[in-house]
Enzyme design. Structure first.
Site, PDB file in Angstrom:
ATOM      1  N   ASP A  41      -3.320 -28.105 -78.608  1.00 54.04           N
ATOM      2  CA  ASP A  41      -3.722 -27.610 -77.290  1.00 54.04           C
ATOM      3  C   ASP A  41      -3.139 -26.210 -77.117  1.00 54.04           C
ATOM      4  OD1 ASP A  41      -4.452 -27.196 -74.685  1.00 54.04           O
ATOM      5  OD2 ASP A  41      -3.068 -28.669 -73.829  1.00 54.04           O
ATOM      6  N   ASP A 138     -10.136 -25.352 -75.816  1.00 51.48           N
ATOM      7  CA  ASP A 138      -8.871 -24.988 -76.481  1.00 51.48           C
ATOM      8  C   ASP A 138      -8.095 -26.192 -77.003  1.00 51.48           C
ATOM      9  OD1 ASP A 138      -7.900 -26.038 -74.076  1.00 51.48           O
ATOM     10  OD2 ASP A 138      -6.252 -24.600 -73.994  1.00 51.48           O
ATOM     11  N   GLU A 139      -8.800 -27.297 -77.218  1.00 59.70           N
ATOM     12  CA  GLU A 139      -8.118 -28.508 -77.712  1.00 59.70           C
ATOM     13  C   GLU A 139      -8.934 -29.154 -78.820  1.00 59.70           C
ATOM     14  OE1 GLU A 139      -6.876 -31.543 -74.755  1.00 59.70           O
ATOM     15  OE2 GLU A 139      -7.278 -29.936 -73.327  1.00 59.70           O
TER      16      GLU A 139
HETATM   17  N1  DCP Z   1      -9.932 -23.917 -67.243  1.00 60.49           N
HETATM   18  C1  DCP Z   1     -10.727 -23.542 -66.173  1.00 60.49           C
HETATM   19  N2  DCP Z   1     -10.651 -24.209 -64.985  1.00 60.49           N
HETATM   20  C2  DCP Z   1      -9.792 -25.256 -64.842  1.00 60.49           C
HETATM   21  C3  DCP Z   1      -8.973 -25.638 -65.906  1.00 60.49           C
HETATM   22  C4  DCP Z   1      -9.072 -24.944 -67.106  1.00 60.49           C
HETATM   23  O1  DCP Z   1     -11.524 -22.591 -66.309  1.00 60.49           O
HETATM   24  N3  DCP Z   1      -9.713 -25.886 -63.667  1.00 60.49           N
HETATM   25  C5  DCP Z   1      -9.991 -23.110 -68.488  1.00 60.49           C
HETATM   26  C6  DCP Z   1      -8.869 -22.088 -68.466  1.00 60.49           C
HETATM   27  C7  DCP Z   1      -7.824 -22.646 -69.356  1.00 60.49           C
HETATM   28  C8  DCP Z   1      -8.652 -23.406 -70.363  1.00 60.49           C
HETATM   29  O2  DCP Z   1      -9.772 -23.916 -69.650  1.00 60.49           O
HETATM   30  O3  DCP Z   1      -7.024 -21.630 -69.940  1.00 60.49           O
HETATM   31  C9  DCP Z   1      -7.928 -24.551 -71.027  1.00 60.49           C
HETATM   32  O4  DCP Z   1      -7.523 -25.504 -70.044  1.00 60.49           O
HETATM   33  P1  DCP Z   1      -6.175 -26.292 -70.130  1.00 60.49           P
HETATM   34  O5  DCP Z   1      -6.261 -27.412 -69.161  1.00 60.49           O
HETATM   35  O6  DCP Z   1      -5.866 -26.628 -71.547  1.00 60.49           O
HETATM   36  O7  DCP Z   1      -5.084 -25.294 -69.555  1.00 60.49           O
HETATM   37  P2  DCP Z   1      -4.347 -24.058 -70.189  1.00 60.49           P
HETATM   38  O8  DCP Z   1      -4.666 -23.884 -71.633  1.00 60.49           O
HETATM   39  O9  DCP Z   1      -4.620 -22.854 -69.337  1.00 60.49           O
HETATM   40  O10 DCP Z   1      -2.824 -24.415 -70.017  1.00 60.49           O
HETATM   41  P3  DCP Z   1      -1.930 -25.467 -70.823  1.00 60.49           P
HETATM   42  O11 DCP Z   1      -0.890 -24.639 -71.512  1.00 60.49           O
HETATM   43  O12 DCP Z   1      -1.339 -26.336 -69.767  1.00 60.49           O
HETATM   44  O13 DCP Z   1      -2.809 -26.232 -71.757  1.00 60.49           O
HETATM   45 CA    CA Z   2      -4.531 -25.631 -73.093  1.00 67.28          CA
END
Ligand code: DCP
Ligand code: CA
Length: 424
Positions: A41, A138-139
């Site tokens: 992730d 991203d996962e």
């Molecule tokens: N995303 C989005 N709207 C949301 C949640 C996420 O557009 N409500 C997009 C932006 C994030 C990406 O998807 O960067 C990946 O979501 P993640 O839930 O994996 O969150 P992050 O990668 O940002 O943070 P983490 O480090 O907690 O995984």
């Molecule tokens: Ca993420």
């Protein structure tokens, strides 16, 4: 070799490190036949991509979302520095602004860019195993059960993977390793950012027991609330709760809740075909040509074929490459990257024609021409287009779609653009 944050699990007060730097020791607990699943992730994905492009933002509170001047719009991604102020994804932007007025707010309008990084990420995964299941932008889950001979024990593979991602994309990720997908996903979330967490089979119960039920993927706020009303707060409490009562309360899901709370998950990693890197066509011409009109005519036909393949697989591509071989067998290639990835033959043609001008293809005699499109991403992502063009592009798309259907039914040569070479 530096080991990036091999941290102890929070619940592990004994100092018995779950992601032990002593890899060989940790590894002994796996027998070869037991599944080894890895979950990757990316950390604060959109925000980290923006920081990578603007290094001066690294370490600062960065929020990616809609326009902060407008009252609607929510946080899509928050850097870990921004999270220290309580900012998190899904929160209204005006709340985020109130919590941290000096945060850097960026408008996340570059979905194509994030998709492109995501496709490069998936390609890195395939360098380790063919068993890759992308789970979100991203996962991904990787089944690395049989990868030991090539990459060493799972923790070693995970470190190599993290290093490769860092080196090639300049981004950090968190990795979880466990006997199944459910636990691997949980593991990757336990030590974010830049974490590497291993849940061995014999520690599942110990690790799960104290965790809040909502920590598990699939148990949302609504279910957590109902469970809380039954006096169930932790996975330990849920796992030992009478399954019959859970079934009465949640129907089929009751049994699932009982299983996952005990760390049981038999779902396989459903792998997909590796992404294609590029699509292209080239032709040796029946006779050497040099007239610009002749070259354009061949290019139009080639671009049409490439664009059709892109559309069939629902891809758009950002880099267009022209290949030319002259009558003296000298060959060369020229590429150009465009701002908005495309699967339109007319856009590809325009670039190919421009590239052709730069290689004297109208002067020297040409024997072979090729056009390819790379930096492929999936079509259908939000692309910002100024309004007057939207209608025009939509009309063109309809024409392409009709032409593709005619070719599907009557063959490739059944229809072509006026001016396109017919011998292709
Ligand atoms: N995303 C989005 N709207 C949301 C949640 C996420 O557009 N409500 C997009 C932006 C994030 C990406 O998807 O960067 C990946 O979501 P993640 O839930 O994996 O969150 P992050 O990668 O940002 O943070 P983490 O480090 O907690 O995984
Ligand atoms: Ca993420």
């Amino acid at each position: 070799m530096m080991i990036s944050k091999l941290r102890m699990h929070k619940s592990d007060e004994t100092g018995d490190c779950l992601a032990s730097p002593d890899i060989s020791k940790a590894q002994c607990k796996y027998t070869p036949k037991e599944p080894v699943i890895l979950h990757v992730d990316m950390d604060a994905f959109f925000a980290s991509v923006e920081q990578k492009e603007r290094p001066w933002l690294v370490g600062k509170p960065v929020v990616v979302g809609g326009d902060p001047q407008k009252r609607h719009g929510v946080v899509a991604a928050a850097s870990y520095a921004a999270r220290e102020y309580g900012i998190k994804a899904g929160m209204p932007l005006f709340t985020a602004r109130r919590l941290c007025p000096h945060a850097i707010f960026l408008i996340g309008r570059h979905q194509d860019k994030y998709e492109y990084i995501s496709s490069r990420l998936v390609r890195i995964f395939y360098q380790f195993t063919p068993q890759v299941e992308p789970y979100s932008i991203d996962e991904a889950f990787l089944d690395i059960t049989s990868c030991e001979k090539l990459f060493g024990p799972p923790l070693q593979l995970a470190m190599k993977l993290k290093e490769k991602i860092k080196k090639q994309l300049g981004l950090s990720c968190s990795v979880g390793i466990a006997p199944n997908k459910l636990l691997a996903k949980l593991a990757s979330s336990l030590n974010k950012p830049d974490g590497l967490t291993f849940i061995p089979k014999d520690k599942v119960k110990e690790i799960l027991s104290p965790l809040e039920v909502a920590k598990l993927c699939g148990i949302g706020d609504k279910t957590a609330k109902i469970l809380s009303s039954l006096g169930i707060h932790t996975l330990g409490e849920l796992g030992s709760y009478p399954v019959e009562v859970l079934k009465r309360k949640f129907g089929k899901n009751g049994e699932w809740l009982h299983l996952v709370a005990n760390g049981i998950d038999h779902s396989p990693v459903i792998s997909q075909a590796p992404p294609e890197r590029s699509m292209g066509h080239e032709r040796t011409l029946p006779q050497d040509i040099s007239e610009p009109e002749q070259i354009s005519s061949v290019l139009l036909a080639l671009c049409g074929m490439v664009a059709r393949r892109l559309r069939a697989k629902r891809f758009v591509g950002g880099t267009i490459t022209l290949r030319v071989r002259y009558s003296d067998f000298v060959s060369l290639t020229r590429s150009e990257t465009i701002a908005r990835p495309t699967n339109s033959e007319h856009v590809i043609l325009k670039v190919a024609q421009k590239l052709a001008l730069g290689v004297e293809s109208g002067i020297r005699r040409v024997r072979l021409l090729g056009v390819s499109v790379s930096h492929l991403t999936k079509d259908g992502q939000s692309q910002q287009t100024s309004l007057p063009f939207v209608e025009y592009i939509e009309k063109r798309k309809k024409v392409y779609s009709v032409m593709d259907r005619i070719r599907d039914k009557f063959g490739e040569g059944s229809i072509r653009w006026a001016g396109a070479a017919s011998f292709i």
